[in-house]
Enzyme design. Structure first.
Site, PDB file in Angstrom:
ATOM      1  N   LYS A  65      56.684 -13.370 -44.363  1.00  0.00           N
ATOM      2  CA  LYS A  65      55.746 -12.239 -44.310  1.00  0.00           C
ATOM      3  C   LYS A  65      55.442 -11.973 -45.780  1.00  0.00           C
ATOM      4  O   LYS A  65      56.148 -11.210 -46.450  1.00  0.00           O
ATOM      5  CB  LYS A  65      56.426 -11.034 -43.629  1.00  0.00           C
TER       6      LYS A  65
ATOM      7  N   ASP B 208      48.638  -3.400 -36.190  1.00  0.00           N
ATOM      8  CA  ASP B 208      49.246  -2.809 -34.989  1.00  0.00           C
ATOM      9  C   ASP B 208      48.798  -3.460 -33.679  1.00  0.00           C
ATOM     10  O   ASP B 208      48.793  -2.814 -32.639  1.00  0.00           O
ATOM     11  CB  ASP B 208      48.897  -1.306 -34.946  1.00  0.00           C
ATOM     12  N   ILE B 209      48.397  -4.716 -33.742  1.00  0.00           N
ATOM     13  CA  ILE B 209      47.881  -5.409 -32.550  1.00  0.00           C
ATOM     14  C   ILE B 209      48.988  -6.227 -31.895  1.00  0.00           C
ATOM     15  O   ILE B 209      48.953  -6.482 -30.689  1.00  0.00           O
ATOM     16  CB  ILE B 209      46.690  -6.334 -32.942  1.00  0.00           C
TER      17      ILE B 209
ATOM     18  N   LYS C  55      50.999  -8.790 -34.151  1.00  0.00           N
ATOM     19  CA  LYS C  55      51.319 -10.005 -34.936  1.00  0.00           C
ATOM     20  C   LYS C  55      52.817 -10.259 -34.951  1.00  0.00           C
ATOM     21  O   LYS C  55      53.275 -11.375 -34.731  1.00  0.00           O
ATOM     22  CB  LYS C  55      50.843  -9.858 -36.399  1.00  0.00           C
TER      23      LYS C  55
ATOM     24  N   ASN D 297      47.204  -9.677 -26.563  1.00  0.00           N
ATOM     25  CA  ASN D 297      48.553  -9.088 -26.482  1.00  0.00           C
ATOM     26  C   ASN D 297      48.525  -7.639 -26.011  1.00  0.00           C
ATOM     27  O   ASN D 297      47.574  -6.908 -26.276  1.00  0.00           O
ATOM     28  CB  ASN D 297      49.206  -9.151 -27.867  1.00  0.00           C
ATOM     29  N   ASN D 298      49.606  -7.268 -25.330  1.00  0.00           N
ATOM     30  CA  ASN D 298      49.883  -5.860 -25.029  1.00  0.00           C
ATOM     31  C   ASN D 298      48.859  -5.266 -24.069  1.00  0.00           C
ATOM     32  O   ASN D 298      48.501  -4.095 -24.195  1.00  0.00           O
ATOM     33  CB  ASN D 298      49.886  -5.082 -26.362  1.00  0.00           C
TER      34      ASN D 298
ATOM     35  N   ILE E 279      48.968  -9.674 -42.747  1.00  0.00           N
ATOM     36  CA  ILE E 279      49.050  -8.206 -42.814  1.00  0.00           C
ATOM     37  C   ILE E 279      47.655  -7.688 -42.480  1.00  0.00           C
ATOM     38  O   ILE E 279      46.656  -8.212 -43.005  1.00  0.00           O
ATOM     39  CB  ILE E 279      49.563  -7.733 -44.192  1.00  0.00           C
ATOM     40  N   GLY E 280      47.579  -6.724 -41.571  1.00  0.00           N
ATOM     41  CA  GLY E 280      46.272  -6.217 -41.144  1.00  0.00           C
ATOM     42  C   GLY E 280      45.475  -7.323 -40.481  1.00  0.00           C
ATOM     43  O   GLY E 280      45.964  -8.013 -39.590  1.00  0.00           O
TER      44      GLY E 280
HETATM   45  N1  ATP Z   1      53.505  -6.828 -25.469  1.00  0.00           N
HETATM   46  C1  ATP Z   1      53.952  -5.650 -25.919  1.00  0.00           C
HETATM   47  N2  ATP Z   1      54.608  -4.792 -25.104  1.00  0.00           N
HETATM   48  C2  ATP Z   1      55.032  -3.601 -25.567  1.00  0.00           C
HETATM   49  N3  ATP Z   1      54.845  -3.161 -26.817  1.00  0.00           N
HETATM   50  C3  ATP Z   1      54.198  -3.972 -27.673  1.00  0.00           C
HETATM   51  C4  ATP Z   1      53.730  -5.253 -27.285  1.00  0.00           C
HETATM   52  N4  ATP Z   1      53.135  -5.834 -28.357  1.00  0.00           N
HETATM   53  C5  ATP Z   1      53.228  -4.963 -29.360  1.00  0.00           C
HETATM   54  N5  ATP Z   1      53.861  -3.838 -28.966  1.00  0.00           N
HETATM   55  C6  ATP Z   1      54.101  -2.623 -29.776  1.00  0.00           C
HETATM   56  O1  ATP Z   1      52.911  -2.381 -30.522  1.00  0.00           O
HETATM   57  C7  ATP Z   1      53.230  -2.068 -31.870  1.00  0.00           C
HETATM   58  C8  ATP Z   1      52.517  -3.024 -32.785  1.00  0.00           C
HETATM   59  O2  ATP Z   1      53.033  -4.343 -32.638  1.00  0.00           O
HETATM   60  P1  ATP Z   1      53.350  -5.226 -33.910  1.00  0.00           P
HETATM   61  O3  ATP Z   1      54.289  -4.513 -34.820  1.00  0.00           O
HETATM   62  O4  ATP Z   1      53.763  -6.570 -33.435  1.00  0.00           O
HETATM   63  O5  ATP Z   1      51.875  -5.254 -34.555  1.00  0.00           O
HETATM   64  P2  ATP Z   1      51.431  -5.883 -35.955  1.00  0.00           P
HETATM   65  O6  ATP Z   1      50.057  -6.432 -35.747  1.00  0.00           O
HETATM   66  O7  ATP Z   1      52.476  -6.808 -36.419  1.00  0.00           O
HETATM   67  O8  ATP Z   1      51.366  -4.590 -36.885  1.00  0.00           O
HETATM   68  P3  ATP Z   1      51.400  -4.556 -38.504  1.00  0.00           P
HETATM   69  O9  ATP Z   1      49.967  -4.713 -38.909  1.00  0.00           O
HETATM   70  O10 ATP Z   1      51.965  -3.202 -38.779  1.00  0.00           O
HETATM   71  O11 ATP Z   1      52.265  -5.674 -38.998  1.00  0.00           O
HETATM   72  C9  ATP Z   1      54.737  -2.152 -32.026  1.00  0.00           C
HETATM   73  O12 ATP Z   1      55.221  -0.845 -32.083  1.00  0.00           O
HETATM   74  C10 ATP Z   1      55.235  -2.807 -30.776  1.00  0.00           C
HETATM   75  O13 ATP Z   1      56.366  -2.124 -30.339  1.00  0.00           O
HETATM   76 MG    MG Z   2      53.672  -6.748 -38.129  1.00  0.00          MG
END
Ligand code: ATP
Ligand code: MG
Length: 228
Positions: free
Chosen positions: A37, A12-13, A15, A174-175, A116-117
């Protein structure tokens, strides 16, 4: 070209978003990007791909490769592949993942692989995401956050990659928003502590838009340096 593996300090970071942003930017630069993936876990979508990550990634890279090649293992359980496979009585065949990767690698210039993770997410008892990165001989990007606690997670992740001789292109924060570390401070300290470049920092986007997000990536970093 060497594949690019997008991993993170945790689930959820970002990726998927970072991978999608990079895929979109590379595609716009004239590079034929494949996406993969290998393992996805979680709630199965009712329509389209089982995993929502695949919907985002295939749209960004504009590919129509078969789902069973880009995502050979989907488990409808929110858990690591190791735990999900145990609970469902499924045997994970890593060689099958490698075969799928080779198919994608033959038809695209570069394959972007979303993990993943984090890097120690287990696939088999003695095989984690970090072993997959090694087997794919991939360059790696580590996505991290700006939340308090991120320094510990990032240093742990980088040290483990270094111990395994994984080539790391750099970090992407990120984010970020106003509740975490101030970004200039975090960029300074993460690069000093890990000896790795912070390639770019991407803000939280209230209304997410892939084209704008990808344009930010392109503006802030040299995406072609990822392709080698
Ligand atoms: N820069 C951003 N601005 C707004 N929302 C974001 C941003 N980056 C990520 N998010 C939100 O944060 C959440 C997690 O992002 P993302 O799905 O890319 O993570 P992940 O690391 O791929 O998670 P997973 O381990 O489930 O694959 C998503 O719901 C996405 O909408
Ligand atoms: Mg993901």
């Amino acid at each position: 070209m060497k594949p690019l593996f997008v991993t993170a300090t945790d689930t959820d970071i970002g990726k998927t978003f970072v991978c999608a942003g990079l895929a979109y930017a590379l595609k716009k630069s004239g590079i034929d990007v494949g996406i993969m993936k290998p393992f996805a876990c979680g709630v199965k979508q009712k329509i389209g791909f089982s995993s929502n990550d695949l919907t985002i990634l295939t749209n960004a890279a504009m590919v129509d490769d078969a789902e069973d090649i880009i995502n050979p293992f989907f488990f409808p359980i929110p858990a690591s592949p190791y735990t999900a496979a145990k609970n469902l009585g499924v045997k994970i065949d890593v060689e099958h993942v490698m075969e799928c990767f080779r198919k994608l690698d033959q038809i695209h210039d570069i394959v972007l692989v979303e993990g993943i993770g984090g890097i120690m997410t287990p696939i088999l008892k003695e095989y984690a995401i970090i072993d997959l990165i090694k087997d794919l001989m991939a360059n790696t990007i580590i996505v991290t956050s700006s939340k308090i606690g991120t320094v510990n997670h990032t240093v742990l992740t980088c040290n483990m990659c270094k111990n395994m001789n994984i080539p790391i292109k750099g970090l992407i924060i990120n984010n970020f928003d106003s509740t975490g570390y101030p970004i200039p401070e975090l960029e300074r300290d993460l690069s000093a502590l890990t000896d790795l470049p912070v390639l770019c920092s991407l803000p939280h986007m209230e209304k997410f838009n892939l084209s704008n997000y990808s344009a930010l990536i392109q503006e802030k970093m040299d995406i072609l340096a990822l392709v080698s």
